[in-house]
Design a protein around this motif. Sequence first.
Motif, PDB file in Angstrom:
ATOM      1  N   GLU A  51       0.829  -1.202   0.000  1.00 55.07           N
ATOM      2  CA  GLU A  51       0.000   0.000   0.000  1.00 55.07           C
ATOM      3  C   GLU A  51       0.871   1.262   0.000  1.00 55.07           C
ATOM      4  O   GLU A  51       0.570   2.229  -0.699  1.00 55.07           O
ATOM      5  N   GLU A  52       1.952   1.232   0.785  1.00 54.00           N
ATOM      6  CA  GLU A  52       2.848   2.379   0.827  1.00 54.00           C
ATOM      7  C   GLU A  52       3.510   2.606  -0.533  1.00 54.00           C
ATOM      8  O   GLU A  52       3.659   3.744  -0.974  1.00 54.00           O
ATOM      9  N   GLU A  53       3.894   1.505  -1.195  1.00 58.10           N
ATOM     10  CA  GLU A  53       4.497   1.630  -2.519  1.00 58.10           C
ATOM     11  C   GLU A  53       3.502   2.216  -3.510  1.00 58.10           C
ATOM     12  O   GLU A  53       3.842   3.079  -4.317  1.00 58.10           O
ATOM     13  N   GLU A  54       2.252   1.739  -3.445  1.00 56.84           N
ATOM     14  CA  GLU A  54       1.219   2.268  -4.340  1.00 56.84           C
ATOM     15  C   GLU A  54       0.998   3.755  -4.067  1.00 56.84           C
ATOM     16  O   GLU A  54       0.870   4.552  -5.004  1.00 56.84           O
ATOM     17  N   ASP A  55       0.941   4.112  -2.787  1.00 58.15           N
ATOM     18  CA  ASP A  55       0.764   5.513  -2.427  1.00 58.15           C
ATOM     19  C   ASP A  55       1.928   6.352  -2.939  1.00 58.15           C
ATOM     20  O   ASP A  55       1.741   7.454  -3.462  1.00 58.15           O
ATOM     21  N   PHE A  56       3.138   5.813  -2.794  1.00 64.04           N
ATOM     22  CA  PHE A  56       4.321   6.526  -3.264  1.00 64.04           C
ATOM     23  C   PHE A  56       4.276   6.715  -4.785  1.00 64.04           C
ATOM     24  O   PHE A  56       4.580   7.795  -5.289  1.00 64.04           O
ATOM     25  N   GLU A  57       3.872   5.658  -5.488  1.00 64.77           N
ATOM     26  CA  GLU A  57       3.770   5.750  -6.947  1.00 64.77           C
ATOM     27  C   GLU A  57       2.729   6.793  -7.351  1.00 64.77           C
ATOM     28  O   GLU A  57       2.953   7.587  -8.265  1.00 64.77           O
ATOM     29  N   LEU A  58       1.590   6.779  -6.669  1.00 57.88           N
ATOM     30  CA  LEU A  58       0.544   7.763  -6.970  1.00 57.88           C
ATOM     31  C   LEU A  58       1.037   9.178  -6.699  1.00 57.88           C
ATOM     32  O   LEU A  58       0.803  10.090  -7.486  1.00 57.88           O
ATOM     33  N   GLU A  59       1.733   9.348  -5.581  1.00 56.22           N
ATOM     34  CA  GLU A  59       2.260  10.674  -5.244  1.00 56.22           C
ATOM     35  C   GLU A  59       3.280  11.124  -6.273  1.00 56.22           C
ATOM     36  O   GLU A  59       3.292  12.289  -6.679  1.00 56.22           O
ATOM     37  N   SER A  60       4.133  10.196  -6.703  1.00 62.04           N
ATOM     38  CA  SER A  60       5.148  10.576  -7.686  1.00 62.04           C
ATOM     39  C   SER A  60       4.492  10.934  -9.018  1.00 62.04           C
ATOM     40  O   SER A  60       4.915  11.880  -9.692  1.00 62.04           O
ATOM     41  N   LEU A  61       3.444  10.209  -9.408  1.00 65.87           N
ATOM     42  CA  LEU A  61       2.725  10.544 -10.638  1.00 65.87           C
ATOM     43  C   LEU A  61       2.072  11.918 -10.517  1.00 65.87           C
ATOM     44  O   LEU A  61       2.116  12.721 -11.448  1.00 65.87           O
ATOM     45  N   GLU A  62       1.459  12.175  -9.358  1.00 67.98           N
ATOM     46  CA  GLU A  62       0.829  13.478  -9.145  1.00 67.98           C
ATOM     47  C   GLU A  62       1.879  14.586  -9.187  1.00 67.98           C
ATOM     48  O   GLU A  62       1.646  15.648  -9.753  1.00 67.98           O
ATOM     49  N   ASP A  63       3.041  14.319  -8.569  1.00 66.84           N
ATOM     50  CA  ASP A  63       4.117  15.318  -8.581  1.00 66.84           C
ATOM     51  C   ASP A  63       4.589  15.592 -10.001  1.00 66.84           C
ATOM     52  O   ASP A  63       4.841  16.742 -10.368  1.00 66.84           O
ATOM     53  N   GLU A  64       4.719  14.521 -10.796  1.00 65.53           N
ATOM     54  CA  GLU A  64       5.158  14.694 -12.186  1.00 65.53           C
ATOM     55  C   GLU A  64       4.139  15.524 -12.969  1.00 65.53           C
ATOM     56  O   GLU A  64       4.509  16.408 -13.743  1.00 65.53           O
ATOM     57  N   GLU A  65       2.858  15.241 -12.753  1.00 63.88           N
ATOM     58  CA  GLU A  65       1.813  16.004 -13.443  1.00 63.88           C
ATOM     59  C   GLU A  65       1.859  17.471 -13.028  1.00 63.88           C
ATOM     60  O   GLU A  65       1.744  18.372 -13.863  1.00 63.88           O
ATOM     61  N   GLU A  66       2.046  17.710 -11.734  1.00 65.35           N
ATOM     62  CA  GLU A  66       2.127  19.089 -11.256  1.00 65.35           C
ATOM     63  C   GLU A  66       3.347  19.791 -11.850  1.00 65.35           C
ATOM     64  O   GLU A  66       3.271  20.966 -12.232  1.00 65.35           O
ATOM     65  N   ASP A  67       4.469  19.068 -11.912  1.00 62.43           N
ATOM     66  CA  ASP A  67       5.680  19.651 -12.495  1.00 62.43           C
ATOM     67  C   ASP A  67       5.457  20.008 -13.957  1.00 62.43           C
ATOM     68  O   ASP A  67       5.874  21.082 -14.415  1.00 62.43           O
ATOM     69  N   GLU A  68       4.805  19.112 -14.696  1.00 57.51           N
ATOM     70  CA  GLU A  68       4.534  19.379 -16.113  1.00 57.51           C
ATOM     71  C   GLU A  68       3.627  20.604 -16.258  1.00 57.51           C
ATOM     72  O   GLU A  68       3.852  21.454 -17.124  1.00 57.51           O
ATOM     73  N   GLU A  69       2.607  20.674 -15.402  1.00 55.90           N
ATOM     74  CA  GLU A  69       1.704  21.825 -15.457  1.00 55.90           C
ATOM     75  C   GLU A  69       2.458  23.110 -15.134  1.00 55.90           C
ATOM     76  O   GLU A  69       2.257  24.143 -15.779  1.00 55.90           O
ATOM     77  N   ASP A  70       3.322  23.050 -14.133  1.00 56.36           N
ATOM     78  CA  ASP A  70       4.111  24.227 -13.764  1.00 56.36           C
ATOM     79  C   ASP A  70       5.013  24.658 -14.908  1.00 56.36           C
ATOM     80  O   ASP A  70       5.142  25.857 -15.193  1.00 56.36           O
ATOM     81  N   GLU A  71       5.642  23.683 -15.559  1.00 53.71           N
ATOM     82  CA  GLU A  71       6.521  24.001 -16.684  1.00 53.71           C
ATOM     83  C   GLU A  71       5.729  24.645 -17.824  1.00 53.71           C
ATOM     84  O   GLU A  71       6.184  25.615 -18.436  1.00 53.71           O
TER      85      GLU A  71
END
Length: 118
Positions: A51-71
């Motif tokens: 569950e922690e790994e899944e949460d981490f993966e989801l968070e990293s995907l969300e972070d990547e999306e936010e980074d792309e939006e910011d860029e």
Amino acid sequence: MKLLKFLIPLLLVASCSSFSLSGLFSSEDNAEELPADDSSVEEIDEEVEEEEEEDFELESLEDEEEDEEDEEEEELEEEENLEVVTLEEEDEEEEEEEDYEEEEDLDEEEEVESVALE
């Protein structure tokens, strides 16, 4: 009387369904039961880790999306800034041209006046 003070709490404890005298006085090793408990704990630990790994993966995907939006937002802002700067430069150039033309007109008028005065 003293005997009743001692027996009443003991009888209350004995009346509980989970209490047994054999369990109280026996000193058997519970080694056979411990591995079963460990396996269930290990399974729970594995589930928690998954569950922690899944949460981490989801968070990293969300972070990547936010980074792309910011860029993308930064790129748009830079483009807007460039457009504003180029428009300002064009305005300045037009003003300089107008000023230069006015100066030329003034020079011509001065020449006409100086010729007329002569």
